[in-house]
Motif scaffolding. Structure first.
Motif, mmCIF file in Angstrom:
data_model
loop_
_atom_site.group_PDB
_atom_site.id
_atom_site.type_symbol
_atom_site.label_atom_id
_atom_site.label_comp_id
_atom_site.label_asym_id
_atom_site.label_seq_id
_atom_site.Cartn_x
_atom_site.Cartn_y
_atom_site.Cartn_z
ATOM 1 N N ALA A 76 2.240 2.342 -2.239
ATOM 2 C CA ALA A 76 1.422 3.239 -1.419
ATOM 3 C C ALA A 76 2.202 3.704 -0.197
ATOM 4 C CB ALA A 76 0.140 2.525 -0.997
ATOM 5 N N GLY A 77 2.989 2.802 0.393
ATOM 6 C CA GLY A 77 3.809 3.185 1.536
ATOM 7 C C GLY A 77 4.890 4.173 1.159
ATOM 8 N N ILE A 78 5.482 4.015 -0.029
ATOM 9 C CA ILE A 78 6.520 4.951 -0.486
ATOM 10 C C ILE A 78 5.943 6.346 -0.682
ATOM 11 C CG2 ILE A 78 8.051 5.486 -2.418
ATOM 12 C CD1 ILE A 78 8.460 2.484 -2.789
ATOM 13 N N VAL A 79 4.771 6.420 -1.265
ATOM 14 C CA VAL A 79 4.132 7.722 -1.526
ATOM 15 C C VAL A 79 3.746 8.401 -0.225
ATOM 16 C CG1 VAL A 79 2.144 8.834 -2.617
ATOM 17 C CG2 VAL A 79 3.362 7.020 -3.815
ATOM 18 N N GLY A 80 3.491 7.602 0.806
ATOM 19 C CA GLY A 80 3.121 8.185 2.089
ATOM 20 C C GLY A 80 1.701 7.883 2.498
#
Length: 270
Positions: A76-80
């Motif tokens: 979720a953090g990678i996707v933004g």
């Protein structure tokens, strides 16, 4: 015109998030592989340390769930996606559920401790919380006992993990303690010999152990004996009832007379 706007927005979205989505997919695949390796290593370690087979699936599932939650948060953090608020909401929800299910969580923790440290196992005869019975099952939240009269007792693991437990059959053999009385006119030696015949006839009494036949009380008209017979734990009640019946029959065969009823009643109350 509308088509061009949609196309432009789609291109902008793909340009903005396409790389992140591809990176998230790659991270998910690699993360799943790493989680599989970690759980495999943990399983091997538990096998080498001889952790109970009933406990291993539960622990592996718990580790797998925790690692997968961490992986999803990372993706979720990678996707933004903003994860801080999500974690805060998740923590608040976990706290609320924990407070609401405080008793269940205590039982859950107690079940984990029982499964790991094994103060008793399935098939053991135990006394706990004022109940005596054979352990039929050790579940995550409860322990199931079956009493000698075939009643099912469900005990919460939380209280069991923090209170005294008597594992009657933990050593594999158990002593059956009984008290018998006969008239003093029969003589102690004659009574002891008759009791010994009954004990020797018991098929569940251990043959390589010394059984005790001891005079415990003398009155004017009665002699009381403590009879202690060793037997496998699983045959406790069979031994108990067999010896009682066998002594009754042997007394009749050997002509052992009973004491006066009033004498027995007074002596037992003392």
């Amino acid at each position: 015109m509308d088509y061009e706007i949609i196309r432009a927005q789609l291109v902008a979205t793909v340009t903005q998030y396409g790389g992140k989505i591809v990176l998230a997919i790659i991270a998910f695949i690699i993360g799943r592989i790493i989680i599989g390796k970690i759980t495999s290593i943990i399983a091997n370690v538990m096998d080498k340390r001889k952790v109970d087979k009933d406990v291993q699936p539960f622990l592996l599932s718990l580790v797998s769930v925790l690692l997968n939650v961490m992986l999803l948060l990372s993706i979720a953090g990678i996707v933004g996606i903003e994860t801080s608020s999500f974690v805060a909401v998740l923590g608040a929800a976990g706290l609320a559920v924990g407070l609401a299910l405080q008793g269940s969580l205590a039982n859950f923790a107690g079940g984990v401790l029982i499964l790991i440290f094994k103060p008793y196992r399935v098939g053991d005869l135990i006394t706990a919380q004022g109940f005596t019975g054979t352990v039929e099952g050790v579940q995550i939240f409860n322990t199931i006992l079956v009493t000698p009269d075939n009643r099912t007792i469900i005990l919460p693991n939380g209280s069991l993990s923090t209170s005294p437990i008597t594992n009657i059959s933990g050593k594999g053999k158990i002593r059956v303690d009984m008290v018998f009385a006969a008239g003093s006119q029969n003589g102690a030696d004659k009574i002891r010999a008759s009791v010994q015949k009954a004990v020797d006839a018991c098929p569940t009494a251990l043959k390589d152990v010394q059984h005790d036949i001891l005079v415990t009380k003398l009155t004017e008209n009665a002699i009381f004996f403590d009879v202690r017979v060793w037997t496998p734990s699983v045959t406790y009640w069979e031994t108990y009832y067999f010896v009682h019946e066998a002594i009754s029959r042997q007394f009749a065969i050997d002509g052992i007379q009973a004491p006066k009823p009033a004498e027995v009643s007074v002596a037992l109350k003392q």
